[in-house]
Design a protein around this motif. Structure first.
Motif, PDB file in Angstrom:
ATOM      1  N   ALA A   1      42.151  58.197-106.005  1.00 46.64           N
ATOM      2  CA  ALA A   1      41.813  59.218-107.079  1.00 46.64           C
ATOM      3  C   ALA A   1      40.607  59.688-106.906  1.00 46.64           C
TER       4      ALA A   1
ATOM      5  N   THR B   1      39.145  56.123-111.552  1.00 48.07           N
ATOM      6  CA  THR B   1      39.687  54.880-111.964  1.00 48.07           C
ATOM      7  C   THR B   1      38.845  54.061-112.944  1.00 48.07           C
TER       8      THR B   1
ATOM      9  N   GLU C   1      45.721  58.621-109.247  1.00 45.10           N
ATOM     10  CA  GLU C   1      46.064  59.086-107.820  1.00 45.10           C
ATOM     11  C   GLU C   1      47.161  60.183-108.139  1.00 45.10           C
TER      12      GLU C   1
ATOM     13  N   PHE D   1      47.027  53.031-103.823  1.00 43.40           N
ATOM     14  CA  PHE D   1      46.716  52.015-105.053  1.00 43.40           C
ATOM     15  C   PHE D   1      48.251  51.883-105.983  1.00 43.40           C
TER      16      PHE D   1
ATOM     17  N   ARG E   1      42.624  46.736-107.578  1.00 43.41           N
ATOM     18  CA  ARG E   1      41.131  47.655-107.299  1.00 43.41           C
ATOM     19  C   ARG E   1      40.983  47.768-105.690  1.00 43.41           C
TER      20      ARG E   1
ATOM     21  N   SER F   1      44.026  51.614-102.250  1.00 43.45           N
ATOM     22  CA  SER F   1      44.444  52.742-101.441  1.00 43.45           C
ATOM     23  C   SER F   1      44.488  52.355-100.129  1.00 43.45           C
TER      24      SER F   1
HETATM   25  N1  ASP Z   1      41.377  54.216-107.145  1.00 39.23           N
HETATM   26  C1  ASP Z   1      41.818  53.000-107.098  1.00 39.23           C
HETATM   27  C2  ASP Z   1      40.336  52.224-107.341  1.00 39.23           C
HETATM   28  O1  ASP Z   1      39.395  52.779-107.428  1.00 39.23           O
HETATM   29  C3  ASP Z   1      42.284  52.497-105.655  1.00 39.23           C
HETATM   30  C4  ASP Z   1      41.274  52.913-104.390  1.00 39.23           C
HETATM   31  O2  ASP Z   1      40.280  54.020-104.642  1.00 39.23           O
HETATM   32  O3  ASP Z   1      41.493  52.351-103.326  1.00 39.23           O
HETATM   33  O4  ASP Z   1      40.091  50.692-107.449  1.00 39.23           O
END
Ligand code: ASP
Ligand code: ADP
Ligand code: MG
Length: 474
Positions: free
Chosen positions: A42, A47, A130, A196, A210, A213
Motif C-alpha cells: 500500500a 495501512t 494494496e 500482504f 504487518r 508484502s
Molecule cells: N502495507 C502492509 C503494512 O504496512 C504490508 C507491507 O507494507 O509490507 O504492514
C-alpha cells in the motif's frame, strides 16, 4: 525465461514521483530481457490509517472513520490523476478508486453500528491499501510503455484462516501462480499485484501480518522458481544497524539466508521475518535494493555467506517486549514442569523469544500483547509470576562469531554502562542477544556499532559509502 520478482514497499509507491521511479526501474529490467512480476505494498502509511479508521468506527466514531477514508480517497485520486494522462484510462481508474472507497465506507458505517472489530473485518479493511495501490501502479506502468496486467493477489496467495497473520498454503499458491501468473508472463506481460493481502480457500480476504508484502514477494518468487527476488525499499540494503538509529551504519554487501532470517526475526524491519523461507526452499537469491538509489548494488542474500573478518554483520533490535519471571522454588526442575509452562504460551498463541533458567526461576520474553494478564493468570497456577513491559532485545548476528573466543566479553565491555537483564547465545551460534530497558536500546546499538564496526572488512561492508557520508557531513 529469466523471471524476477520485484517487490516495492510503501515508500517506493508513496506518491506519483515514487511510482514514476518504480516504473523506470521495472522498465529497466524489461529492457535487459528480464520478465518481472511486480508486488507492491500500500502507499506509505495507508495501512496505519486504515487501521485507525477501523478502530474509530469500532468505537462508534463514524464521522472520524469516514473522515480518514475521505482523506485517503483524495490522496489516491490525486496520485492517479497525476500519473495517468490518457483520458479514458484515467476516468476508468478514478471510477475504480471511487468504487473501492464507496465499498470501504459501507464497511466502516456497518462497523460503527456493530461496534465490534473482528480480525476478519480488520483484514478486509486494510486490504484496500494494496488493492488500490496495485491498480494505480498497473495503470501508471501501462502509460509508461510497460505491458502491465493487474492481478488480484487474493486469487493467488491462498492461506489458512488465521486472520491478521495467515499462513500460506504452498501447494495452492503454486497452482494459482501457474494458472494466473505464468500465462501472463508467457504473453510478455508484467503482472502487478498487491503484497500482504491473500484469501483463505473459501475466498475470504486474509493478510500475512504487518510488513507482509516482502513475504508475498518471496512466496510468489518461490512458486514461480524465480531467478531472483528483489525487495525494493528506502535504504541501500541490509545495513549494519538501522540507519535511523545509527547514522554511520554500513551497507552489508552479502549475507547468508541464515543471518538475514535471524536479523529479520529479531527486529530488522527491512525484511519481514518469513521472507527468507521460500527463498531458502528453492535456493533463490534475495536482493535488497533502494528505489531512491537504484544504481546501488544493495545486499545480496545467498545460501553461503563469504568469510568476513569482522565477527558480526549487523545489529537488530526488537522493542515493545515484556519479560515474565516465573519463580517456583521446588518444582522447577521436576519432570514435565517446563512443558506445563510452555503449554500456557501455546494456549494463548504467544511466541516466546528468549528463555533463561536458574535453579528456582524461569524468565521468558514475549511481545507485549493484550493476552499478558491472562497468561500471567494461567501461569500463577504453577508458580509466582511477575511481568514487566518496555523491554528491548538487542541481537548481534554474524556467522563468524562461531568459535571465536572472547566475543561476549567485548560485547559487554562495549555496553558496560547499560543494565542487561537476560543474555542468550542462540543455539544457531550465529547470534548473541540480550535484553535491556527499551529506553537504553538506541544507545546500546550505537555503542556496539562503534565498538564492532570501527574497522569493517571492505570485502563485506560498503566502506566507501560511509567515507563519503562522513566527508559530506563534516
Ligand atoms: N502495507 C502492509 C503494512 O504496512 C504490508 C507491507 O507494507 O509490507 O504492514
Ligand atoms: P518497506 O516499506 O519498503 O517495506 P520498511 O519500512 O518495512 O520498508 O523497511 C525499511 C526500513 O527498515 C528502513 O527505512 C530502516 O529504517 C529499517 N531498518 C531497520 N533495521 C535495518 C537494517 N539493519 N538495515 C536496513 N534497514 C533497517
Ligand atoms: Mg516492509
Amino acid at each position: 525465461m529469466s523471471l524476477v520478482v520485484m517487490k516495492f514497499g510503501g515508500t517506493s509507491v508513496e506518491d506519483s514521483a515514487a511510482i514514476e521511479r518504480t516504473a523506470a526501474i521495472v522498465a529497466g529490467r524489461v529492457a535487459t530481457g528480464k520478465s518481472p512480476v511486480v508486488v507492491v505494498s500500500a502507499m506509505a502509511k495507508v495501512t496505519d490509517q486504515l487501521l485507525r479508521a477501523a478502530a474509530a468506527a469500532s468505537q462508534g466514531d463514524r464521522a472520524g472513520a469516514l473522515a480518514i477514508s475521505s482523506r485517503l480517497r483524495a490522496r489516491h485520486r490525486d496520485t492517479a490523476a497525476e500519473l495517468v494522462q490518457d483520458k479514458t484510462a484515467r476516468a476508468a481508474l478514478i471510477q475504480l478508486i471511487d468504487e473501492h472507497f464507496d465499498a470501504l465506507d459501507e464497511v466502516l458505517r456497518g462497523l460503527s453500528a456493530i461496534l465490534e472489530l473482528t480480525p476478519r473485518i480488520s483484514d478486509l479493511i486494510v486490504s484496500y491499501g494494496e488493492r488500490l495501490s496495485s491498480c494505480i501502479v498497473a495503470d501508471a506502468f501501462r502509460e509508461r510503455g510497460i505491458d502491465a496486467a493487474h492481478a488480484d493477489a487474493r486469487e493467488i496467495v491462498i492461506t489458512d484462516s488465521e486472520f491478521q497473520k495467515a499462513a500460506p498454503l504452498d501447494a495452492a499458491i503454486d497452482k494459482r501462480a501457474a494458472e494466473i501468473l505464468v500465462p501472463l508472463v508467457a504473453q510478455g506481460k508484467v503482472p502487478v499485484m498487491g503484497g500482504f493481502i491473500a484469501s483463505n480457500e473459501a475466498g475470504v480476504t486474509t493478510t500475512l501480518g504487518r510488513g507482509g508484502s516482502d513475504y508475498t514477494g518471496a512466496l510468489v518468487g518461490g512458486a514461480l522458481n524465480a531467478e531472483t527476488i528483489e525487495i525494493w525499499t528506502d535504504v541501500d540494503g541490509i545495513m549494519t544497524a538501522d540507519p535511523r538509529v545509527c547514522r554511520d551504519a554500513l551497507r552489508v554487501k552479502e549475507i547468508s539466508f541464515e543471518e538475514a532470517a535471524e536479523l529479520a526475526y529479531f527486529g530488522a524491519k527491512v525484511l519481514h521475518p518469513a521472507t527468507i523461507l521460500p527463498a531458502v526452499k528453492k535456493n533463490i537469491p534475495v536482493l535488497v535494493l533502494n528505489s531512491r538509489n537504484p544504481s546501488c548494488e544493495g545486499t545480496r542474500i545467498i545460501s553461503v555467506a563469504p568469510h568476513c573478518r569482522s565477527p558480526f554483520k549487523s545489529i537488530a533490535v526488537k522493542k515493545k517486549l515484556s519479560i515474565i519471571d516465573i519463580v517456583a522454588s521446588r518444582m522447577l526442575m521436576s519432570h514435565g514442569y517446563m512443558s506445563k509452562v510452555f503449554a500456557v504460551f501455546d494456549k494463548h498463541k504467544c511466541p516466546v523469544d528468549m528463555v533463561s533458567t536458574s535453579e528456582v526461576s524461569v524468565s521468558l520474553t514475549v511481545d507485549s500483547n493484550a493476552s499478558l494478564p491472562q497468561i500471567a493468570d494461567d501461569l500463577s497456577a504453577l508458580a509466582d509470576v511477575t511481568y514487566e513491559g518496555k523491554k528491548a532485545l538487542v541481537c548481534m548476528v554474524g556467522e563468524d562469531i562461531r568459535g571465536q573466543n572472547g566475543i561476549a566479553a567485548q560485547v559487554f565491555a562495549a555496553i558496560r554502562h547499560i543494565n542487561v537483564r537476560m543474555i542468550s547465545q542462540g543455539a544457531s551460534e550465529i547470534n548473541m542477544s540480550f535484553m535491556i530497558e527499551e529506553d537504553d536500546a538506541d544507545e546500546a546499538v550505537r555503542s556496539l556499532h562503534a565498538a564492532f564496526f570501527r574497522d569493517p572488512d571492505p570485502a563485506i561492508f560498503d566502506v566507501e559509502a560511509r567515507k563519503q557520508l562522513l566527508a559530506s557531513s563534516s
